[in-house]
Structures are given as C-alpha cells and as structure tokens.
Design a protein around this motif. Structure first.
Motif, mmCIF file in Angstrom:
data_model
loop_
_atom_site.group_PDB
_atom_site.id
_atom_site.type_symbol
_atom_site.label_atom_id
_atom_site.label_comp_id
_atom_site.label_asym_id
_atom_site.label_seq_id
_atom_site.Cartn_x
_atom_site.Cartn_y
_atom_site.Cartn_z
ATOM 1 N N ASN A 1 33.027 10.614 -21.496
ATOM 2 C CA ASN A 1 34.345 10.531 -22.109
ATOM 3 C C ASN A 1 35.334 10.138 -21.023
ATOM 4 O O ASN A 1 35.504 10.876 -20.055
ATOM 5 N N LYS A 2 35.961 8.968 -21.169
ATOM 6 C CA LYS A 2 36.920 8.499 -20.168
ATOM 7 C C LYS A 2 38.048 9.520 -20.045
ATOM 8 O O LYS A 2 38.706 9.840 -21.018
ATOM 9 N N GLY A 3 38.226 10.038 -18.842
ATOM 10 C CA GLY A 3 39.272 11.008 -18.587
ATOM 11 C C GLY A 3 38.803 12.448 -18.553
ATOM 12 O O GLY A 3 39.563 13.348 -18.204
ATOM 13 N N GLU A 4 37.550 12.680 -18.894
ATOM 14 C CA GLU A 4 37.028 14.046 -18.945
ATOM 15 C C GLU A 4 37.167 14.777 -17.609
ATOM 16 O O GLU A 4 37.535 15.946 -17.581
ATOM 17 N N THR A 5 36.900 14.094 -16.507
ATOM 18 C CA THR A 5 37.034 14.740 -15.197
ATOM 19 C C THR A 5 38.363 14.419 -14.526
ATOM 20 O O THR A 5 38.916 15.258 -13.832
ATOM 21 N N SER A 6 38.918 13.231 -14.756
ATOM 22 C CA SER A 6 40.155 12.814 -14.079
ATOM 23 C C SER A 6 41.426 13.206 -14.825
ATOM 24 O O SER A 6 42.500 13.263 -14.231
ATOM 25 N N GLY A 7 41.307 13.428 -16.131
ATOM 26 C CA GLY A 7 42.489 13.668 -16.944
ATOM 27 C C GLY A 7 43.168 12.375 -17.392
ATOM 28 O O GLY A 7 44.186 12.397 -18.062
ATOM 29 N N HIS A 8 42.579 11.233 -17.040
ATOM 30 C CA HIS A 8 43.142 9.920 -17.386
ATOM 31 C C HIS A 8 42.492 9.402 -18.672
ATOM 32 O O HIS A 8 41.686 8.479 -18.654
ATOM 33 N N PHE A 9 42.876 10.017 -19.777
ATOM 34 C CA PHE A 9 42.280 9.697 -21.076
ATOM 35 C C PHE A 9 42.798 8.390 -21.642
ATOM 36 O O PHE A 9 43.861 7.906 -21.249
ATOM 37 N N GLN A 10 42.040 7.844 -22.588
ATOM 38 C CA GLN A 10 42.429 6.638 -23.305
ATOM 39 C C GLN A 10 42.472 6.964 -24.796
ATOM 40 O O GLN A 10 41.436 7.186 -25.413
ATOM 41 N N ARG A 11 43.682 7.005 -25.356
ATOM 42 C CA ARG A 11 43.832 7.239 -26.790
ATOM 43 C C ARG A 11 43.686 5.903 -27.502
ATOM 44 O O ARG A 11 44.385 4.938 -27.186
ATOM 45 N N VAL A 12 42.782 5.835 -28.437
ATOM 46 C CA VAL A 12 42.446 4.581 -29.119
ATOM 47 C C VAL A 12 43.510 4.212 -30.142
ATOM 48 O O VAL A 12 43.886 5.021 -30.986
ATOM 49 N N ILE A 13 43.973 2.969 -30.045
ATOM 50 C CA ILE A 13 44.909 2.396 -31.004
ATOM 51 C C ILE A 13 44.146 1.548 -32.019
ATOM 52 O O ILE A 13 44.371 1.635 -33.216
ATOM 53 N N SER A 14 43.227 0.724 -31.521
ATOM 54 C CA SER A 14 42.430 -0.117 -32.417
ATOM 55 C C SER A 14 41.101 -0.480 -31.763
ATOM 56 O O SER A 14 40.984 -0.499 -30.545
ATOM 57 N N VAL A 15 40.119 -0.759 -32.615
ATOM 58 C CA VAL A 15 38.804 -1.230 -32.182
ATOM 59 C C VAL A 15 38.534 -2.508 -32.964
ATOM 60 O O VAL A 15 38.527 -2.495 -34.193
ATOM 61 N N THR A 16 38.329 -3.615 -32.225
ATOM 62 C CA THR A 16 38.140 -4.912 -32.865
ATOM 63 C C THR A 16 36.860 -5.564 -32.349
ATOM 64 O O THR A 16 36.726 -5.781 -31.140
ATOM 65 N N PRO A 17 35.932 -5.883 -33.243
ATOM 66 C CA PRO A 17 34.734 -6.608 -32.811
ATOM 67 C C PRO A 17 35.045 -8.088 -32.646
ATOM 68 O O PRO A 17 35.999 -8.601 -33.233
ATOM 69 N N ASP A 18 34.229 -8.764 -31.821
ATOM 70 C CA ASP A 18 34.381 -10.216 -31.719
ATOM 71 C C ASP A 18 33.712 -10.873 -32.927
ATOM 72 O O ASP A 18 33.145 -10.192 -33.792
ATOM 73 N N CYS A 19 33.772 -12.186 -32.976
ATOM 74 C CA CYS A 19 33.280 -12.934 -34.133
ATOM 75 C C CYS A 19 31.787 -12.786 -34.377
ATOM 76 O O CYS A 19 31.318 -12.977 -35.502
ATOM 77 N N ASP A 20 31.019 -12.444 -33.340
ATOM 78 C CA ASP A 20 29.566 -12.299 -33.470
ATOM 79 C C ASP A 20 29.124 -10.848 -33.566
ATOM 80 O O ASP A 20 27.929 -10.564 -33.570
ATOM 81 N N ASP A 21 30.068 -9.914 -33.578
ATOM 82 C CA ASP A 21 29.767 -8.478 -33.607
ATOM 83 C C ASP A 21 28.916 -8.035 -32.419
ATOM 84 O O ASP A 21 28.106 -7.114 -32.534
ATOM 85 N N ASP A 22 29.093 -8.700 -31.250
ATOM 86 C CA ASP A 22 28.298 -8.274 -30.088
ATOM 87 C C ASP A 22 29.174 -7.946 -28.872
ATOM 88 O O ASP A 22 28.690 -7.860 -27.744
ATOM 89 N N ALA A 23 30.460 -7.738 -29.113
ATOM 90 C CA ALA A 23 31.389 -7.260 -28.086
ATOM 91 C C ALA A 23 32.552 -6.603 -28.815
ATOM 92 O O ALA A 23 32.854 -6.937 -29.958
#
Length: 122
Positions: free
Chosen positions: A67-89
């Motif tokens: 979990n990003k930020g679990e040890t550092s406290g530098h968390f990332q709150r998700v605004i959006s998740v967008t796949p690319d056109c091929d669904d592989d990124a």
C-alpha cells in the motif's frame, strides 16, 4: 464503441489481466498532471485499490502487495482509474500526500536523460 466515461465494474477486473498477471500503472497528480511514478498491479492490488480508494501495488522484487504510503505516510488517494485502449495499462489520477518517490523526490521521474551528443531537453 464504448463511451469514454464508461465504468467497468470491479467484478470485471480479470479483463485487464488476460495478457499478463501484472499490468503497468502510471500514477499522475490530480490538477498538475505530473507523472509521479510507474508501478505494477495484479488483480488483487487493483481490487484493493478500487475497494479502499487508495493505491495498492504488487512488488515484483518482494512478490507481495504494498500500500503506497503504508510506511512513509505518503498515501495516494485515488481520483480516477482509466485503462488504455488495449486494457493492458492503467492511468491512476491521485491526490498525493507528501512525496511519491522513495528517494524523497516528489516524482520518481526527477532525473533528466541526456540525448545523443550530450544535449538534454532542458
């Protein structure tokens, strides 16, 4: 044709992992568009990200979720998740708390590469 705003239900997460067990994920800062980091997700980390609203990744070196930020406290709150056109990124837009890079830099992309001949883009 799918609309650009179509939401893929979390039950369909497996569709992103048809080509590989891991999917490259670019993380970008909301508002500025700055690229913060590149990491990899597996099905479990993507599911946890969608469930919690904070980024989870798969560490290839440790073979475990993190979990990003679990040890550092530098968390990332998700605004959006967008796949690319091929669904592989994936592109994940976040609100970053603190710095994104383990080196202490805001972004993992803080170095300038030299071009052939020794000139840089800057």
């Amino acid at each position: 044709m799918k609309s650009s705003g179509e939401y893929r239900a979390s039950a369909d997460i497996a569709a992103y992992f048809k080509k590989s067990e891991l999917i490259p994920t670019v993380v970008q800062q909301r508002g500025t568009g700055e690229v913060l980091m590149l990491a990899y997700m597996n099905e479990e980390s993507l599911a946890k990200t969608l469930e919690t609203g904070f980024t989870w990744f798969y560490s290839r070196s440790r073979g475990a979720l993190w979990n990003k930020g679990e040890t550092s406290g530098h968390f990332q709150r998700v605004i959006s998740v967008t796949p690319d056109c091929d669904d592989d990124a994936l592109l994940i837009v976040v609100e970053q708390t603190g710095v994104a890079c383990h080196t202490g830099n805001k972004s993992c992309f803080y170095r300038t590469a030299l071009l052939y001949g020794g000139d840089s883009y800057e």
